[in-house]
Each structure stands twice: as structure tokens, then as C-alpha cells.
Design a protein around this motif. Structure first.
Motif, PDB file in Angstrom:
ATOM      1  N   VAL A   9       0.997  -0.895  -0.320  1.00 60.79           N
ATOM      2  CA  VAL A   9       0.106   0.215   0.302  1.00 60.79           C
ATOM      3  C   VAL A   9       0.576   0.957  -0.005  1.00 60.79           C
ATOM      4  CG1 VAL A   9      -1.448   1.323   0.958  1.00 60.79           C
ATOM      5  CG2 VAL A   9      -1.471  -1.376   1.035  1.00 60.79           C
ATOM      6  N   PRO A  10       0.674   2.198  -1.209  1.00 60.70           N
ATOM      7  CA  PRO A  10       1.756   2.746  -1.059  1.00 60.70           C
ATOM      8  C   PRO A  10       1.333   4.560   0.291  1.00 60.70           C
ATOM      9  CG  PRO A  10       0.339   3.371  -2.705  1.00 60.70           C
ATOM     10  CD  PRO A  10       0.100   2.274  -2.125  1.00 60.70           C
ATOM     11  N   PRO A  11       2.389   4.403   0.827  1.00 56.89           N
ATOM     12  CA  PRO A  11       2.225   5.403   1.992  1.00 56.89           C
ATOM     13  C   PRO A  11       1.273   6.471   2.293  1.00 56.89           C
ATOM     14  CG  PRO A  11       4.240   5.013   1.524  1.00 56.89           C
ATOM     15  CD  PRO A  11       3.653   4.623   0.359  1.00 56.89           C
ATOM     16  N   LEU A  12       1.656   7.287   1.262  1.00 61.50           N
ATOM     17  CA  LEU A  12       0.105   8.553   0.877  1.00 61.50           C
ATOM     18  C   LEU A  12      -0.730   7.620   1.127  1.00 61.50           C
ATOM     19  CD1 LEU A  12       0.820  11.500   0.425  1.00 61.50           C
ATOM     20  CD2 LEU A  12       0.093  10.831  -1.594  1.00 61.50           C
ATOM     21  N   LEU A  13      -1.408   6.481   0.863  1.00 57.77           N
ATOM     22  CA  LEU A  13      -3.015   6.285   0.828  1.00 57.77           C
ATOM     23  C   LEU A  13      -2.441   5.356   2.145  1.00 57.77           C
ATOM     24  CD1 LEU A  13      -4.963   5.025  -1.402  1.00 57.77           C
ATOM     25  CD2 LEU A  13      -4.492   3.217  -0.989  1.00 57.77           C
ATOM     26  N   VAL A  20      -8.451  10.501   7.543  1.00 61.70           N
ATOM     27  CA  VAL A  20     -10.258   9.587   7.035  1.00 61.70           C
ATOM     28  C   VAL A  20     -10.793   8.887   8.575  1.00 61.70           C
ATOM     29  CG1 VAL A  20     -12.204   9.346   6.270  1.00 61.70           C
ATOM     30  CG2 VAL A  20      -9.887   9.858   5.211  1.00 61.70           C
ATOM     31  N   LEU A  21     -10.237   8.080   9.405  1.00 60.12           N
ATOM     32  CA  LEU A  21      -9.918   7.407  10.309  1.00 60.12           C
ATOM     33  C   LEU A  21     -10.176   8.438  11.203  1.00 60.12           C
ATOM     34  CD1 LEU A  21     -11.382   4.340  11.082  1.00 60.12           C
ATOM     35  CD2 LEU A  21      -9.150   3.864  11.454  1.00 60.12           C
ATOM     36  N   ALA A  22      -8.918   8.841  11.515  1.00 66.90           N
ATOM     37  CA  ALA A  22      -9.092   9.816  12.574  1.00 66.90           C
ATOM     38  C   ALA A  22     -10.425  10.801  12.571  1.00 66.90           C
ATOM     39  CB  ALA A  22      -7.610  10.465  12.461  1.00 66.90           C
ATOM     40  N   LEU A  23     -10.307  11.280  11.333  1.00 67.23           N
ATOM     41  CA  LEU A  23     -11.026  12.377  10.861  1.00 67.23           C
ATOM     42  C   LEU A  23     -12.768  11.953  11.685  1.00 67.23           C
ATOM     43  CD1 LEU A  23     -12.107  15.577  10.794  1.00 67.23           C
ATOM     44  CD2 LEU A  23     -12.806  14.914   8.180  1.00 67.23           C
ATOM     45  N   VAL A  24     -13.248  10.997  10.905  1.00 73.20           N
ATOM     46  CA  VAL A  24     -14.491  10.365  11.884  1.00 73.20           C
ATOM     47  C   VAL A  24     -14.803   9.992  13.452  1.00 73.20           C
ATOM     48  CG1 VAL A  24     -15.673   8.029  11.578  1.00 73.20           C
ATOM     49  CG2 VAL A  24     -14.979   8.651   9.052  1.00 73.20           C
TER      50      VAL A  24
END
Length: 52
Positions: A9-13, A20-24
Motif C-alpha cells: 500500500v502506498p504510504p500516501l494512501l 479519514v479514520l481519525a476525522l470520523v
């Protein structure tokens, strides 16, 4: 001979997904802080507050 390679998995992804998970989680926590007492009172009226 076949070489088995794993796709990484690319580090940026990965960073984007973590953000996004932290924002949720942050929005859910903020909602609980803002409306937690109302949620608890409505559960108490329904007899479900023993879960907390």
C-alpha cells in the motif's frame, strides 16, 4: 518459475486512510460530548441506560 510479489500500500494512501479514520472518530467523539447527556436521558427513559 513464478515469482510471487506482494503489492504494498502506498504510504500516501495509508496516511489518507488514517486521516479519514481519525476525522470520523473525532467527529463521533465531538458529537458524544455535545449530545451525550441527551442520549443518556433518552436511553434512561426507554429503560436501556443500564448498558452504560
Amino acid at each position: 518459475m513464478r515469482m510471487v510479489t506482494k503489492k504494498q500500500v502506498p504510504p500516501l494512501l495509508l496516511a489518507l486512510g488514517a486521516s479519514v479514520l481519525a476525522l470520523v472518530f473525532l467527529l463521533a467523539f465531538q458529537g458524544w460530548i455535545a449530545h451525550g447527556a441527551d442520549i443518556f436521558l433518552s436511553l434512561a427513559q426507554a429503560g436501556l441506560s443500564w448498558c452504560f
